[in-house]
Design a protein around this motif. Structure first.
Motif, PDB file in Angstrom:
ATOM      1  N   UNK A 158       0.834  -1.207   0.000  1.00 24.40           N
ATOM      2  CA  UNK A 158       0.000   0.000   0.000  1.00 24.40           C
ATOM      3  C   UNK A 158       0.866   1.252   0.000  1.00 24.40           C
ATOM      4  N   UNK A 159       0.295   2.315  -0.520  1.00 29.09           N
ATOM      5  CA  UNK A 159       0.937   3.618  -0.367  1.00 29.09           C
ATOM      6  C   UNK A 159       0.182   4.399   0.700  1.00 29.09           C
ATOM      7  N   UNK A 203      -9.598   5.125  -8.124  1.00 32.79           N
ATOM      8  CA  UNK A 203     -10.122   4.778  -9.457  1.00 32.79           C
ATOM      9  C   UNK A 203      -9.369   3.586 -10.036  1.00 32.79           C
ATOM     10  N   UNK A 204      -8.061   3.538  -9.794  1.00 36.21           N
ATOM     11  CA  UNK A 204      -7.248   2.473 -10.389  1.00 36.21           C
ATOM     12  C   UNK A 204      -6.968   1.336  -9.398  1.00 36.21           C
ATOM     13  N   UNK A 205      -7.536   1.479  -8.203  1.00 35.63           N
ATOM     14  CA  UNK A 205      -7.469   0.424  -7.190  1.00 35.63           C
ATOM     15  C   UNK A 205      -6.042   0.054  -6.779  1.00 35.63           C
ATOM     16  N   UNK A 206      -5.212   1.088  -6.640  1.00 33.31           N
ATOM     17  CA  UNK A 206      -3.901   0.900  -6.021  1.00 33.31           C
ATOM     18  C   UNK A 206      -4.092   1.107  -4.523  1.00 33.31           C
ATOM     19  N   UNK A 207      -3.822   0.090  -3.701  1.00 31.76           N
ATOM     20  CA  UNK A 207      -4.118   0.197  -2.281  1.00 31.76           C
ATOM     21  C   UNK A 207      -3.491   1.444  -1.650  1.00 31.76           C
ATOM     22  N   UNK A 208      -4.313   2.202  -0.948  1.00 29.35           N
ATOM     23  CA  UNK A 208      -3.840   3.498  -0.455  1.00 29.35           C
ATOM     24  C   UNK A 208      -4.616   3.938   0.766  1.00 29.35           C
ATOM     25  N   UNK A 209      -3.915   4.676   1.625  1.00 29.85           N
ATOM     26  CA  UNK A 209      -4.561   5.406   2.707  1.00 29.85           C
ATOM     27  C   UNK A 209      -4.021   6.829   2.646  1.00 29.85           C
ATOM     28  N   UNK A 263       5.682  -3.884   2.192  1.00 30.17           N
ATOM     29  CA  UNK A 263       4.225  -3.775   2.297  1.00 30.17           C
ATOM     30  C   UNK A 263       3.707  -2.342   2.388  1.00 30.17           C
ATOM     31  N   UNK A 264       4.567  -1.443   2.807  1.00 33.19           N
ATOM     32  CA  UNK A 264       4.109  -0.065   2.986  1.00 33.19           C
ATOM     33  C   UNK A 264       5.137   0.898   2.420  1.00 33.19           C
ATOM     34  N   UNK A 265       4.648   1.872   1.663  1.00 29.85           N
ATOM     35  CA  UNK A 265       5.528   2.987   1.318  1.00 29.85           C
ATOM     36  C   UNK A 265       4.851   4.251   1.816  1.00 29.85           C
ATOM     37  N   UNK A 266       5.660   5.203   2.224  1.00 27.58           N
ATOM     38  CA  UNK A 266       5.113   6.442   2.796  1.00 27.58           C
ATOM     39  C   UNK A 266       5.560   7.611   1.938  1.00 27.58           C
ATOM     40  N   UNK A 267       4.602   8.236   1.262  1.00 29.35           N
ATOM     41  CA  UNK A 267       4.921   9.369   0.394  1.00 29.35           C
ATOM     42  C   UNK A 267       4.742  10.654   1.184  1.00 29.35           C
ATOM     43  N   UNK A 268       5.794  11.455   1.261  1.00 28.10           N
ATOM     44  CA  UNK A 268       5.756  12.717   2.008  1.00 28.10           C
ATOM     45  C   UNK A 268       5.405  13.849   1.051  1.00 28.10           C
ATOM     46  N   UNK A 295       6.870   3.599  -6.314  1.00 26.92           N
ATOM     47  CA  UNK A 295       6.268   2.779  -5.255  1.00 26.92           C
ATOM     48  C   UNK A 295       6.364   1.281  -5.503  1.00 26.92           C
ATOM     49  N   UNK A 296       6.313   0.877  -6.753  1.00 28.96           N
ATOM     50  CA  UNK A 296       6.380  -0.560  -7.079  1.00 28.96           C
ATOM     51  C   UNK A 296       5.281  -1.343  -6.376  1.00 28.96           C
ATOM     52  N   UNK A 297       4.052  -0.994  -6.670  1.00 27.79           N
ATOM     53  CA  UNK A 297       2.956  -1.781  -6.093  1.00 27.79           C
ATOM     54  C   UNK A 297       1.949  -2.169  -7.165  1.00 27.79           C
ATOM     55  N   UNK A 298       1.015  -3.055  -6.789  1.00 24.87           N
ATOM     56  CA  UNK A 298       0.077  -3.640  -7.757  1.00 24.87           C
ATOM     57  C   UNK A 298      -1.342  -3.179  -7.463  1.00 24.87           C
ATOM     58  N   UNK A 299      -2.130  -3.049  -8.521  1.00 24.14           N
ATOM     59  CA  UNK A 299      -3.561  -2.791  -8.338  1.00 24.14           C
ATOM     60  C   UNK A 299      -4.223  -4.047  -7.784  1.00 24.14           C
ATOM     61  N   UNK A 300      -5.175  -3.839  -6.888  1.00 24.27           N
ATOM     62  CA  UNK A 300      -5.977  -4.962  -6.385  1.00 24.27           C
ATOM     63  C   UNK A 300      -7.421  -4.686  -6.791  1.00 24.27           C
TER      64      UNK A 300
END
Ligand code: Z2T
Length: 816
Positions: A67-68, A135-141, A315-320, A809-814
């Protein structure tokens, strides 16, 4: 409704639900006000998004995916109801349902107050990014702050800006938010660091003397045409209740340092500065509160999903979002070292592979520094950790450039010329695995001018991700007529695949299409003119060029250059018998930071010039100047579809990207702009014939500075410019008050014109003349406008997010 429709809609059940919510609010259907019905609508809809939010939160595939976490002190989300209806695919169905209750959907939507939890571009970008992630279902909070008061409301008193508090949730609360007490956190401040001995090791432990509860409020970010709903989690500061105090060492409370703050004040208000660092203690407390609560929540999710601490970066990336949440880096280190007792190297390996940092400005006055003394007092353990990070970093610099003091001085996280200060941007670059600028030119300048030594030390770390805007809010929702026209021609996929707009280009020369396209623009101009008539009592000619500059008021954005052009048009209309021009309405909308005197003077000057021109019978409807008060997202949604000309006139090198430029081009406006920020890339997309570029570029600016720039010489050599400037000093615009506009005159004359307004004036006038000429050829103008809409698909924030996903980020859409 499309087959993709996820929410089976039962109209009569929904009407019953709305009436139930209305009843719970204490109203009866026959006497309820519009506002009551709006609240009932919001609550009825939120039932659905809340269950989708909870379902998304519990989705096992998402828990096992990366997730991002988008950390931002600002999320300028704008009204949610209309946008969520679009995402849920329920807009037309709900319009139908409420009409059966005797209500108009657009009237109901107008009842919603904007959640203005941001200043400008940076906060709005965060909101567009959340929309594109969902919209693109990239896991995010999304993690932000739950300000009680958003950005101040603006009004004018005799032309001068007045500020009033923005109580966006008053009085009934906001229908879309969900409080999550089970996820609350306790955040410490002040106190001291203790040394603990255990099993032959010594550990350090921070003992804060003030504790504040962080209460999360979730807003639903609804994925376009999907049932994915991610949380925008906003932390509210609350005084600890005596009960909770007991559990968290009540004895300390009376010793707590209450000098700077009362717990209940922590998240009272958003700081109203855009591109400016004011350095207030309470602001640093907000930043730490936001970072610490968010880091704790991220770790909670990570561990509850059953993952090992060491696997955090997988599992987690944190964008500042800019340096505002930088303190999250030492906070994560503190938790890993002191609470989980990892060694430094392991902790640093985790932290420095988790964070990534976006830079949004090169302006020196916006680069955050905090005094070492303040950090040491407020966050004593964090200051120790920052010193250790820097100590080790300096060893790395020594290894790369032995005995090079100068290199160490520029790279150091600590600035020790004068009072020792912590450079938050340096800390970010050291502690992040990726750094990015927000437009191609800006990212080049980040490498070349801001961080050349970092770029040499860490080649490839500094990247570019060009900003974008969500086409759902900024075309489909705000411009329904243009959206329908586009869908008739190319189908309905474009809001999720904006590059498809390119197919519209084939109609650019089609005279029938040109007419329909410009008829849509005309209706949007009439809607805006109606708003102006109703609220400002100014009558506008909708055949006129609608020339629009909407953005925060800042000297570098050069609203005063625009004003000088307006004055010169006015003077030519009065003084040159042969002067002819297409009718024009020049729109401004902008808030000035309350402490920014020059910005306030520029607003005052625009209002005074507007009053004079609009009331001069000699001008007729050839020229009008309209300053729309209280610029906000919901106002932008009315102005942007109506724009013919988009003013993007910052001094080259100063506007990191701009995003209003993208919004107006998408809605068929032509840009008049400098070679700055994303204007450069807009030009690449739409082609030179479909944009009006003027002025010095970045190299031209430095050459002029090198040569020695003298605004007085320009003033004396250009009669049109001189006359415009001189009129600021006499009583032309301020009868009985000569000199009232002198601060604006002085900003370009006495103060040396730091943003080169006078240097760029002549070419700006030339570009406006080109616009005037081209606008009179209706077919040519329509062609250019259509090509703007057709060719700016690149600037969808969906593409920006894919760039982050693939390059950072290197993550996948779910897909749910
Ligand atoms: C802001 O809105 C922007 C930059 C900041 O730097 C701060 C704030 Cl509040 C600290 C803007 C830029 O000025 C603008 O060019 C850019 O488009 C926007 O951020 C989003 O990147």
């Amino acid at each position: 409704m499309t087959p993709k429709q996820q929410h089976a809609f039962d109209k009569s059940a929904f009407k019953i639900s709305m009436v139930q919510h209305l009843t719970q609010l204490g109203h009866a259907p026959d006497t309820a006000q519009l506002r009551d019905w709006y609240l009932a609508l919001g609550r009825a809809l939120a039932e659905h998004t809340t269950s989708d939010l909870v379902a998304t939160e519990h989705d096992q595939a998402i828990k096992q995916a990366k997730s991002v976490n988008y950390l931002s002190l600002e999320f300028l989300i704008g009204r949610l109801t209309g946008n969520n209806l679009i995402s849920m695919g329920l807009y037309d169905a709900i319009a139908d349902a409420v009409s059966e209750l005797g209500l108009g959907l657009t009237d109901l939507l107008e009842q919603e107050r904007d959640p203005s939890l941001g200043n400008g571009g940076l906060g709005r970008l965060a909101a567009c990014f959340m929309d594109s992630l969902a919209a693109q279902q990239y896991p995010a909070v999304g993690y932000g702050l739950h300000y009680e008061y958003g950005l101040f409301r603006q009004s004018f008193h005799e032309g001068a800006q007045q500020e009033a508090p923005d109580a966006w949730r008053e009085p009934e609360g906001y229908p879309w938010e969900l409080v999550r007490p089970e996820l609350s956190q306790i955040i410490g401040f002040y106190g001291h660091v203790e040394v603990v001995e255990e099993a032959g090791h010594t550990y350090r432990q921070w003992v804060p003397s003030l504790k504040i509860q962080a209460m999360p409020w979730d807003l639903p970010i609804v994925g376009y045409q999907s049932n994915t709903v991610y949380p925008l989690r906003l932390w509210e500061g609350r005084a600890l209740t005596p009960f909770a105090l007991d559990a968290f060492n009540a004895g300390d409370y009376t010793h707590a340092q209450q000098a700077d703050i009362d717990a209940g004040n922590l998240t009272k208000v958003l700081y109203p500065n855009d591109n400016h660092d004011a350095g207030k203690t309470l602001r640093l407390m907000q930043q730490y509160f936001h970072s610490a609560a968010s880091v704790a929540d991220i770790l909670r999710r990570h561990l509850e999903a059953g993952h090992a601490l060491a696997a955090l970066p997988e599992y987690e990336t944190i964008q500042l979002n800019d340096t505002h949440p930088t303190i999250a880096i030492p906070e994560l280190m503190r938790v890993l070292l002191d609470d989980y007792r990892l060694g430094w190297d392991e902790a640093w390996s985790i932290a420095s592979r988790t964070f990534a940092y976006t830079n949004h400005t090169l302006l020196p006055e916006a680069l955050e520094t905090w005094s070492e003394a303040l950090i040491a007092r407020l966050l004593p353990r964090h200051m120790e950790i920052i010193f250790e990070i820097n100590h080790r970093f300096m060893q790395e610099v020594e290894a790369k450039w032995p005995d090079d003091v100068a290199k160490k001085q520029v790279l150091s996280v600590i600035d020790d010329k004068g009072e020792r200060m912590v450079r938050m941007a340096n800390l970010c670059v050291v502690g992040s695995y990726a750094v990015n600028g927000v437009a191609a030119l800006h990212s080049q300048l980040v490498k070349r001018d801001l961080f050349p030594e970092f770029d040499a030390l860490y080649p490839g770390r500094i990247q570019n991700v060009t900003n974008g805007i969500t086409p759902r809010r900024w075309l489909k929702f705000c411009n329904p007529d243009l959206s329908n026209l586009i869908s008739e021609k190319i189908g309905e996929q474009w809001p999720a695949q904006l590059e498809q707009l390119e197919q519209i280009a084939q109609y650019a020369d089609d005279t029938a299409f040109q007419k329909i396209f410009m008829d849509v623009k005309k209706r949007n101009k009439q809607r805006l003119a109606g708003w102006v008539k109703e609220h400002l009592d100014i009558t506008l000619n909708t055949d006129a060029i609608f020339d629009v500059q909407i953005k925060r008021l800042h000297e570098y954005k050069r609203q005063h250059l625009n004003l000088l052009h307006v004055i010169s048009l006015y003077q030519r209309l009065l003084n040159e018998p042969d002067f002819d021009m297409a009718p024009r309405v020049v729109f401004f909308a902008a808030k000035a930071a309350p402490g920014y005197e020059l910005a306030k003077s520029i607003i005052y000057a625009i209002n005074k010039v507007a009053e004079t021109i609009n009331n001069d019978p000699r001008v007729g409807d050839k020229l009008k100047v309209v300053f729309i008060p209280d610029y906000r997202v919901s106002m932008a949604e009315i102005i942007i579809p109506a724009a013919d000309v988009s003013e993007q006139i910052s001094m080259a090198g100063k506007e990191a990207s701009g995003t209003g430029n993208m919004k107006m081009a998408l809605n068929g406006a032509l840009t008049i702009g400098t070679m700055d920020g994303a204007n450069v890339e807009i030009r690449e997309e739409v082609g030179d014939d479909n944009i009006y570029i003027f002025g010095l570029d970045v190299d031209g600016v430095s050459e002029l500075r090198q040569k020695g720039y003298q605004p007085e010489a320009v003033y004396h050599s250009q009669p049109l410019l001189k006359a415009a400037l001189d009129s600021l000093l006499d009583e032309t615009f301020t009868p009985g008050q000569p000199g009232a506009l002198r601060p604006v005159f002085d900003s370009v004359m006495g103060s040396g014109d730091p943003y080169l307004c006078l240097a760029d004036f002549a070419d700006y006038v030339r570009a406006h003349n080109d616009i005037d000429r081209d606008y009179r050829d209706a077919s040519q103008w329509a062609r250019k406008a259509i090509l703007n809409t057709a060719l700016v698909g690149k600037f969808s924030s969906d593409r920006s997010i894919r760039d982050y996903v693939n390059n950072i980020w290197q993550l996948e859409a779910i897909k749910r």
